[in-house]
Scaffold this motif. Structure first.
Motif, PDB file in Angstrom:
ATOM      1  N   LEU A  19      42.949 121.167 -97.645  1.00 18.39           N
ATOM      2  CA  LEU A  19      42.220 120.688 -95.945  1.00 18.39           C
ATOM      3  C   LEU A  19      44.121 120.534 -95.180  1.00 18.39           C
ATOM      4  O   LEU A  19      44.632 119.686 -96.042  1.00 18.39           O
ATOM      5  N   ASP A  20      44.016 121.453 -94.216  1.00 20.43           N
ATOM      6  CA  ASP A  20      45.358 121.111 -93.345  1.00 20.43           C
ATOM      7  C   ASP A  20      45.490 120.376 -92.156  1.00 20.43           C
ATOM      8  O   ASP A  20      44.331 121.350 -91.507  1.00 20.43           O
ATOM      9  N   LEU A  21      46.288 119.401 -92.192  1.00 15.41           N
ATOM     10  CA  LEU A  21      45.753 118.552 -90.969  1.00 15.41           C
ATOM     11  C   LEU A  21      46.915 118.812 -89.675  1.00 15.41           C
ATOM     12  O   LEU A  21      48.105 118.233 -90.479  1.00 15.41           O
ATOM     13  N   ASP A  22      46.931 118.025 -88.800  1.00 18.53           N
ATOM     14  CA  ASP A  22      47.905 118.693 -87.475  1.00 18.53           C
ATOM     15  C   ASP A  22      47.492 119.025 -86.411  1.00 18.53           C
ATOM     16  O   ASP A  22      46.514 119.046 -86.134  1.00 18.53           O
ATOM     17  N   ALA A  23      48.426 117.647 -85.438  1.00 18.71           N
ATOM     18  CA  ALA A  23      48.507 117.697 -84.145  1.00 18.71           C
ATOM     19  C   ALA A  23      49.590 118.582 -83.332  1.00 18.71           C
ATOM     20  O   ALA A  23      50.338 119.006 -83.644  1.00 18.71           O
ATOM     21  N   THR A  24      48.974 118.860 -82.290  1.00 14.43           N
ATOM     22  CA  THR A  24      49.699 119.933 -81.685  1.00 14.43           C
ATOM     23  C   THR A  24      49.879 118.923 -79.654  1.00 14.43           C
ATOM     24  O   THR A  24      48.207 118.825 -79.599  1.00 14.43           O
ATOM     25  N   ASP A  25      50.871 119.346 -78.876  1.00 15.84           N
ATOM     26  CA  ASP A  25      50.770 119.107 -77.617  1.00 15.84           C
ATOM     27  C   ASP A  25      49.584 120.330 -76.754  1.00 15.84           C
ATOM     28  O   ASP A  25      49.904 121.200 -76.700  1.00 15.84           O
ATOM     29  N   ASP A  26      48.469 120.171 -76.056  1.00 11.52           N
ATOM     30  CA  ASP A  26      47.962 120.361 -74.640  1.00 11.52           C
ATOM     31  C   ASP A  26      48.757 120.199 -73.532  1.00 11.52           C
ATOM     32  O   ASP A  26      47.439 119.354 -72.995  1.00 11.52           O
ATOM     33  N   PRO A  27      49.377 120.601 -72.263  1.00 18.63           N
ATOM     34  CA  PRO A  27      49.550 120.336 -71.241  1.00 18.63           C
ATOM     35  C   PRO A  27      48.813 119.942 -70.602  1.00 18.63           C
ATOM     36  O   PRO A  27      48.083 120.782 -70.553  1.00 18.63           O
ATOM     37  N   LEU A  28      48.635 118.942 -69.633  1.00 21.50           N
ATOM     38  CA  LEU A  28      47.522 119.271 -67.995  1.00 21.50           C
ATOM     39  C   LEU A  28      47.901 119.616 -66.953  1.00 21.50           C
ATOM     40  O   LEU A  28      48.897 120.121 -67.194  1.00 21.50           O
ATOM     41  N   HIS A  29      47.363 119.843 -66.573  1.00 23.29           N
ATOM     42  CA  HIS A  29      47.635 120.626 -65.733  1.00 23.29           C
ATOM     43  C   HIS A  29      47.000 119.923 -64.339  1.00 23.29           C
ATOM     44  O   HIS A  29      47.333 120.570 -62.845  1.00 23.29           O
ATOM     45  N   GLY A  30      47.068 118.566 -64.056  1.00 26.63           N
ATOM     46  CA  GLY A  30      46.704 118.042 -62.639  1.00 26.63           C
ATOM     47  C   GLY A  30      46.356 116.259 -63.174  1.00 26.63           C
ATOM     48  O   GLY A  30      46.614 115.518 -64.547  1.00 26.63           O
ATOM     49  N   GLN A  31      45.440 116.159 -62.526  1.00 28.13           N
ATOM     50  CA  GLN A  31      45.090 114.188 -62.563  1.00 28.13           C
ATOM     51  C   GLN A  31      44.044 114.526 -63.018  1.00 28.13           C
ATOM     52  O   GLN A  31      42.606 114.495 -62.552  1.00 28.13           O
ATOM     53  N   GLN A  32      43.981 114.542 -64.472  1.00 27.57           N
ATOM     54  CA  GLN A  32      43.253 114.495 -64.409  1.00 27.57           C
ATOM     55  C   GLN A  32      42.110 113.212 -65.692  1.00 27.57           C
ATOM     56  O   GLN A  32      43.272 112.550 -66.156  1.00 27.57           O
ATOM     57  N   GLU A  33      41.439 113.896 -65.848  1.00 28.90           N
ATOM     58  CA  GLU A  33      40.752 112.640 -66.853  1.00 28.90           C
ATOM     59  C   GLU A  33      41.459 111.912 -67.691  1.00 28.90           C
ATOM     60  O   GLU A  33      41.884 112.768 -68.894  1.00 28.90           O
ATOM     61  N   GLU A  34      41.840 110.593 -68.664  1.00 34.18           N
ATOM     62  CA  GLU A  34      42.865 110.509 -69.623  1.00 34.18           C
ATOM     63  C   GLU A  34      44.129 110.948 -69.698  1.00 34.18           C
ATOM     64  O   GLU A  34      44.390 111.683 -70.858  1.00 34.18           O
ATOM     65  N   ARG A  35      44.304 110.858 -68.392  1.00 35.39           N
ATOM     66  CA  ARG A  35      45.911 111.097 -68.305  1.00 35.39           C
ATOM     67  C   ARG A  35      47.197 110.375 -69.452  1.00 35.39           C
ATOM     68  O   ARG A  35      47.106 109.699 -68.339  1.00 35.39           O
ATOM     69  N   PHE A  36      47.769 110.826 -69.975  1.00 33.14           N
ATOM     70  CA  PHE A  36      48.735 110.251 -70.976  1.00 33.14           C
ATOM     71  C   PHE A  36      50.082 110.798 -70.345  1.00 33.14           C
ATOM     72  O   PHE A  36      50.449 111.667 -70.745  1.00 33.14           O
ATOM     73  N   PHE A  37      50.815 110.035 -70.866  1.00 35.82           N
ATOM     74  CA  PHE A  37      52.228 110.342 -71.184  1.00 35.82           C
ATOM     75  C   PHE A  37      52.906 110.578 -72.265  1.00 35.82           C
ATOM     76  O   PHE A  37      52.923 109.291 -73.385  1.00 35.82           O
ATOM     77  N   HIS A  38      53.202 111.647 -73.280  1.00 34.30           N
ATOM     78  CA  HIS A  38      53.908 111.321 -74.580  1.00 34.30           C
ATOM     79  C   HIS A  38      54.869 111.818 -74.290  1.00 34.30           C
ATOM     80  O   HIS A  38      55.485 112.662 -74.640  1.00 34.30           O
ATOM     81  N   GLY A  39      55.533 110.580 -75.319  1.00 32.81           N
ATOM     82  CA  GLY A  39      57.219 110.676 -75.993  1.00 32.81           C
ATOM     83  C   GLY A  39      57.277 111.330 -76.387  1.00 32.81           C
ATOM     84  O   GLY A  39      58.926 111.924 -75.725  1.00 32.81           O
ATOM     85  N   TYR A  40      57.220 111.843 -77.054  1.00 31.59           N
ATOM     86  CA  TYR A  40      57.676 113.197 -78.525  1.00 31.59           C
ATOM     87  C   TYR A  40      57.698 114.298 -77.200  1.00 31.59           C
ATOM     88  O   TYR A  40      58.556 115.191 -77.457  1.00 31.59           O
ATOM     89  N   TYR A  41      56.309 114.978 -77.372  1.00 31.13           N
ATOM     90  CA  TYR A  41      56.587 116.253 -76.055  1.00 31.13           C
ATOM     91  C   TYR A  41      56.911 115.555 -74.144  1.00 31.13           C
ATOM     92  O   TYR A  41      57.559 117.062 -74.066  1.00 31.13           O
ATOM     93  N   ARG A  42      57.621 114.893 -74.536  1.00 29.83           N
ATOM     94  CA  ARG A  42      57.983 115.129 -72.947  1.00 29.83           C
ATOM     95  C   ARG A  42      56.982 115.660 -71.989  1.00 29.83           C
ATOM     96  O   ARG A  42      57.810 116.032 -70.599  1.00 29.83           O
ATOM     97  N   CYS A  43      56.319 115.255 -71.923  1.00 26.13           N
ATOM     98  CA  CYS A  43      54.927 115.413 -70.690  1.00 26.13           C
ATOM     99  C   CYS A  43      53.610 115.158 -70.773  1.00 26.13           C
ATOM    100  O   CYS A  43      52.930 114.224 -71.931  1.00 26.13           O
ATOM    101  N   TYR A  44      53.221 115.318 -69.408  1.00 28.13           N
ATOM    102  CA  TYR A  44      51.404 114.539 -69.916  1.00 28.13           C
ATOM    103  C   TYR A  44      50.720 115.980 -70.383  1.00 28.13           C
ATOM    104  O   TYR A  44      50.422 117.006 -69.869  1.00 28.13           O
TER     105      TYR A  44
END
Length: 375
Positions: free
Chosen positions: A76-101
């Motif tokens: 079983l392979d586990l991994d996480a990735t970034d999914d950039p947001l499109h605006g002022q969406q619920e649970e919007r946070f900035f990620h330091g590694y990916y440098r985007c919301y």
């Protein structure tokens, strides 16, 4: 037609304004995104709702049903990735590694089989929720395959004591990347020097390995086996570390790193296939719950295309094709649709360059009729 609907033109729909529209409208999908299972039966406008638990189980069930007999071992392979947001969406946070919301979805694959796609907020650790997902998935697998050995694999973002301790308690193996530090680099000093001398002598990359026991000063609950890769590239040191529950009898240091741990890179291709080819990043709804449903849509699109690739594309030029290629060359093509009293006619162009492949795919699929696995 594919799902067995008889009214292909939509002329028999109850409401007059819906006639002539055989598929659901965007507003229906919107109600599905916003509907809650606990209130769907009484809500006037949102009477349909998605059962997320059932969809989670279905992803694992489809994986189990793809095997005629239980395998001896699965990874079983586990991994996480970034999914950039499109605006002022619920649970919007900035990620330091990916440098985007962004959101930070968690994916779990076994080979090319998708077992989990969980949308998470970006204010969490990469491994957040992994134990819960593993507990659910491993329990479902072992209910069907009690003797199959299960091993998890992930990068250093998942090297957490809670995950390793859970694996050790529940007889699940693990091979996880381990972030380097000064203590680990000192432990690999002799091997790094040997690799440096070999690199300077040959002008090519050189690597050595060391197998040793290691425990952090505070965060780990016990001592564990660590593999150190002492690699020196021209002008650059490149040490890497892996922690594992596998014994040296099962895999020596070099083969464990090169053959077992590095194989996790293939999972990243599967994530890219879903994100780029099947629009898993179309999470532009206002709420996290609605965006999770959109991720489910993309996930099941991947499962369908992977099933087509696995069962139907064998022996054709598309046997290893990615989802984008399958969509553009086999699915997104022009055809004439004609309905008669007894038949539905699909007429393709005689100049279609992949006609022979389509015939082979149909023949392949006919060899795999629907079946129910033993309960």
């Amino acid at each position: 037609m594919l799902v067995g609907k008889r009214d292909l033109t939509g002329e028999q729909r109850v409401r007059k304004q819906d006639r002539g529209n055989p598929l659901v409208a965007l507003s229906t999908l919107n109600r599905l995104e916003l509907g809650l299972p606990e209130s769907a039966t009484s809500d006037r406008y949102k009477r349909i709702a998605a059962d997320s638990d059932a969809m989670d189980r279905l992803l694992v069930d489809l994986f189990l049903e793809s095997y005629r007999k239980p395998p001896q071992e699965i990874w079983l392979d586990l991994d996480a990735t970034d999914d950039p947001l499109h605006g002022q969406q619920e649970e919007r946070f900035f990620h330091g590694y990916y440098r985007c919301y962004c959101y930070l979805p968690l994916y779990i694959f076994s080979g090319e089989h998708l077992l989990c796609a969980r949308l998470r907020t970006a204010d969490k650790d990469a491994s957040s929720g992994s134990v819960d997902e593993l507990q659910r998935i491993v329990g479902q697998i072992r209910a069907r395959w009690p003797k199959t050995r299960i091993i998890i694999r992930a990068d250093s973002g998942f090297c957490r004591d809670a995950i390793m301790a859970w694996c050790e308690t529940n007889d699940v193996g693990y091979v996880l990347g381990l972030a380097r530090n000064k203590r680990l680099q000192r432990a690999l000093g002799k091997e790094m020097e040997a690799a440096r001398l070999a690199c300077e002598r040959t002008g090519e990359a050189a690597r050595c390995f060391r197998d040793f026991r290691y425990r952090t000063r505070k965060s780990w609950s016990c001592e564990r086996r660590v593999i150190g890769k002492a690699e020196y590239l021209p002008g650059k040191a490149n040490p890497r570390f892996v922690v594992t529950s596998l014994s040296s009898n099962e895999a020596d240091a070099q083969s464990l790193y090169e053959e077992r741990y590095c194989a996790r890179g293939e999972m990243e291709n599967r994530i890219k296939e879903q994100q780029l080819g099947l629009f898993a990043d179309r999470t532009s709804s206002a709420t996290l719950r609605a965006n999770q449903l959109r991720l489910y849509f993309s996930s099941f699109a991947y499962v369908l295309l992977h099933g087509l690739r696995r069962l139907g594309l064998t022996g054709t030029a598309f046997a290893k094709a990615q989802s984008t290629t399958i969509r553009l060359k086999l699915l997104k093509i022009g055809a004439r649709l004609r309905l008669t009293a007894r038949k539905v006619w699909l007429s393709f162009s005689e100049a279609y360059p992949y006609a022979s492949d389509i015939a082979q795919i149909l023949a392949n699929l006919k060899q795999h009729p629907a079946w129910s696995p033993p309960r």
